[in-house]
Design an enzyme around this catalytic site. Sequence first.
Site, PDB file in Angstrom:
ATOM      1  N   GLU A  61       0.878  -0.554  -0.215  1.00 11.65           N
ATOM      2  CA  GLU A  61       0.569  -0.225   0.298  1.00 11.65           C
ATOM      3  C   GLU A  61       0.619   1.362   0.569  1.00 11.65           C
ATOM      4  O   GLU A  61       0.768   2.531   0.744  1.00 11.65           O
ATOM      5  CB  GLU A  61      -1.461  -0.214   0.781  1.00 11.65           C
ATOM      6  CG  GLU A  61      -2.156  -1.089   1.218  1.00 11.65           C
ATOM      7  CD  GLU A  61      -2.740  -1.224   2.701  1.00 11.65           C
ATOM      8  OE1 GLU A  61      -3.798  -0.942   3.221  1.00 11.65           O
ATOM      9  OE2 GLU A  61      -2.232  -1.845   2.521  1.00 11.65           O
ATOM     10  N   SER A  81      -6.483  -2.330   2.147  1.00 11.20           N
ATOM     11  CA  SER A  81      -6.785  -1.830   0.953  1.00 11.20           C
ATOM     12  C   SER A  81      -7.294  -3.393  -0.224  1.00 11.20           C
ATOM     13  O   SER A  81      -7.557  -2.978  -1.477  1.00 11.20           O
ATOM     14  CB  SER A  81      -5.722  -0.825   0.133  1.00 11.20           C
ATOM     15  OG  SER A  81      -5.473   0.136   0.834  1.00 11.20           O
ATOM     16  N   TYR A 127      -9.322   3.283  -5.200  1.00 12.85           N
ATOM     17  CA  TYR A 127      -8.291   4.086  -5.282  1.00 12.85           C
ATOM     18  C   TYR A 127      -8.859   5.097  -7.370  1.00 12.85           C
ATOM     19  O   TYR A 127      -7.364   5.034  -7.557  1.00 12.85           O
ATOM     20  CB  TYR A 127      -6.942   3.213  -5.179  1.00 12.85           C
ATOM     21  CG  TYR A 127      -6.964   3.177  -3.600  1.00 12.85           C
ATOM     22  CD1 TYR A 127      -7.013   4.302  -2.914  1.00 12.85           C
ATOM     23  CD2 TYR A 127      -6.788   1.871  -3.174  1.00 12.85           C
ATOM     24  CE1 TYR A 127      -7.106   3.941  -1.429  1.00 12.85           C
ATOM     25  CE2 TYR A 127      -6.248   2.010  -2.052  1.00 12.85           C
ATOM     26  CZ  TYR A 127      -7.101   2.515  -1.407  1.00 12.85           C
ATOM     27  OH  TYR A 127      -7.005   2.364   0.616  1.00 12.85           O
ATOM     28  N   ARG A 182     -11.748   4.291  11.726  1.00 12.10           N
ATOM     29  CA  ARG A 182     -12.412   3.643  10.800  1.00 12.10           C
ATOM     30  C   ARG A 182     -12.712   2.342  11.225  1.00 12.10           C
ATOM     31  O   ARG A 182     -12.314   1.492  10.761  1.00 12.10           O
ATOM     32  CB  ARG A 182     -12.512   4.674   8.640  1.00 12.10           C
ATOM     33  CG  ARG A 182     -12.825   3.394   8.106  1.00 12.10           C
ATOM     34  CD  ARG A 182     -12.790   3.447   6.769  1.00 12.10           C
ATOM     35  NE  ARG A 182     -12.570   2.535   6.210  1.00 12.10           N
ATOM     36  CZ  ARG A 182     -11.542   2.469   5.815  1.00 12.10           C
ATOM     37  NH1 ARG A 182      -9.796   3.325   5.835  1.00 12.10           N
ATOM     38  NH2 ARG A 182     -10.632   0.938   6.111  1.00 12.10           N
ATOM     39  N   ASP A 199     -15.559  -0.470   9.258  1.00 12.95           N
ATOM     40  CA  ASP A 199     -16.197  -1.259   8.331  1.00 12.95           C
ATOM     41  C   ASP A 199     -17.383  -2.470   8.772  1.00 12.95           C
ATOM     42  O   ASP A 199     -17.034  -2.784   9.910  1.00 12.95           O
ATOM     43  CB  ASP A 199     -14.780  -1.769   7.715  1.00 12.95           C
ATOM     44  CG  ASP A 199     -13.926  -0.920   6.979  1.00 12.95           C
ATOM     45  OD1 ASP A 199     -14.223   0.424   6.592  1.00 12.95           O
ATOM     46  OD2 ASP A 199     -12.649  -1.173   6.385  1.00 12.95           O
ATOM     47  N   GLU A 234     -14.201  -5.372   9.558  1.00 14.19           N
ATOM     48  CA  GLU A 234     -12.895  -4.536  10.810  1.00 14.19           C
ATOM     49  C   GLU A 234     -12.733  -3.601  10.992  1.00 14.19           C
ATOM     50  O   GLU A 234     -14.145  -2.738  10.733  1.00 14.19           O
ATOM     51  CB  GLU A 234     -12.014  -5.140   9.774  1.00 14.19           C
ATOM     52  CG  GLU A 234     -12.115  -4.158   8.422  1.00 14.19           C
ATOM     53  CD  GLU A 234     -11.168  -5.103   6.780  1.00 14.19           C
ATOM     54  OE1 GLU A 234      -9.892  -4.185   6.757  1.00 14.19           O
ATOM     55  OE2 GLU A 234     -11.346  -5.868   6.593  1.00 14.19           O
ATOM     56  N   ASN A 293      -9.382  -0.260  11.166  1.00 18.01           N
ATOM     57  CA  ASN A 293      -8.612   0.870  10.808  1.00 18.01           C
ATOM     58  C   ASN A 293      -7.937   1.170  11.735  1.00 18.01           C
ATOM     59  O   ASN A 293      -8.640   2.072  11.982  1.00 18.01           O
ATOM     60  CB  ASN A 293      -8.769   0.570   9.257  1.00 18.01           C
ATOM     61  CG  ASN A 293      -7.464   0.973   8.891  1.00 18.01           C
ATOM     62  OD1 ASN A 293      -6.633   2.202   8.879  1.00 18.01           O
ATOM     63  ND2 ASN A 293      -7.476   0.378   7.045  1.00 18.01           N
ATOM     64  N   GLY A 318      -7.450   5.605   5.374  1.00 20.94           N
ATOM     65  CA  GLY A 318      -6.846   6.159   4.236  1.00 20.94           C
ATOM     66  C   GLY A 318      -7.375   7.914   4.724  1.00 20.94           C
ATOM     67  O   GLY A 318      -8.277   8.338   5.030  1.00 20.94           O
TER      68      GLY A 318
END
Length: 333
Positions: free
Chosen positions: A31, A167, A237, A276, A278, A291, A293, A297
């Site tokens: 990443e 990612s 992305y 974050r 999810d 999950e 984070n 990002g």
Amino acid sequence: MGTTAERLLVTDSAISADLRVVVLAGGLSYERDVSLRSGRRVLDALRAVGVEAELRDADVALLPALAADPPDAVVIALHGATGEDGSLRGVLDLCDIPYVGCDARASRVAWDKPSAKAVLREAGIPTPDWVALPHDRFSELGAVAVLDRIVDRLGVPLMVKPAQGGSGLGGAVVRDAAALPAAMVGCFAYYSTALVERYVPGMDVAVSVVDLGDGPQALPPVEIVPRNGVYDYAARYTAGRTTWHAPARLDPEVAATVADVALAAHTALGLRDLSRVDVIVDAAGQPHVLEVNVSPGMTETSLLPLAVQAAGLDFGRLLGTLVARAAARLTTH
């Protein structure tokens, strides 16, 4: 109760112009490119609110530079193992350099998806049933027999992804048992342990959590609608591959439940400053945590900045406040 922006009001007085910040980005993970994009955006946002900031890579020159001229705080914009497995945070702790985000212990747990899911399950937070399978066990016990048992236990469809990583790299939705072996091979290309979990159909939602001094608060949820139905690396992305709705198109009651679950996950994992979470929201409005984070990002298509904007907050001022809080931790340590 007030709007999110009112509850998370960031004042310029919370941001010191005297702070000197190092933004860490790059690293050697898969990443790296995403991390560099995140780092540059964080750098620009901090400079826009008057914070002196510089961008550095996590390489052999980093520790000598930090020792020669220690910053007031570090912002970790590294993704993958370098930024999220806790090791770099542990080194920063040894150097007495404060940083934005959770400590090394919490980072290690959140980074390993099976470990994080076990903590969530123990805390009563819904997360899809799963099995974690190292490549060695997969080979020793016989691939066919193991996969047959997984399908018998969890059914199909399934989600296969590396137990560590982000990612969307190495992840695949398996809708037919015959596709499971190939998905496992693809997953093992990125990490030695695969996480296989029951696939829950529903709305993909990301809930960013921030703590600006009054305890963790959930920002507006962001709904993710990938064009090809899978939120993989390209969908994350590449411009035009995904549509985002911020806030998510949820009934108010469901949105409140999603926020509560995200805050519970953040707290159960012992996280700090920002994260974050999810989530999949099923047809009945029930959220399932996939999950969490700890180094979200920060690119132009990333979910936390979209949530910040939806909350009516300024990205640079929010980051500046988090940096000021991190710097203050050293003085009270």
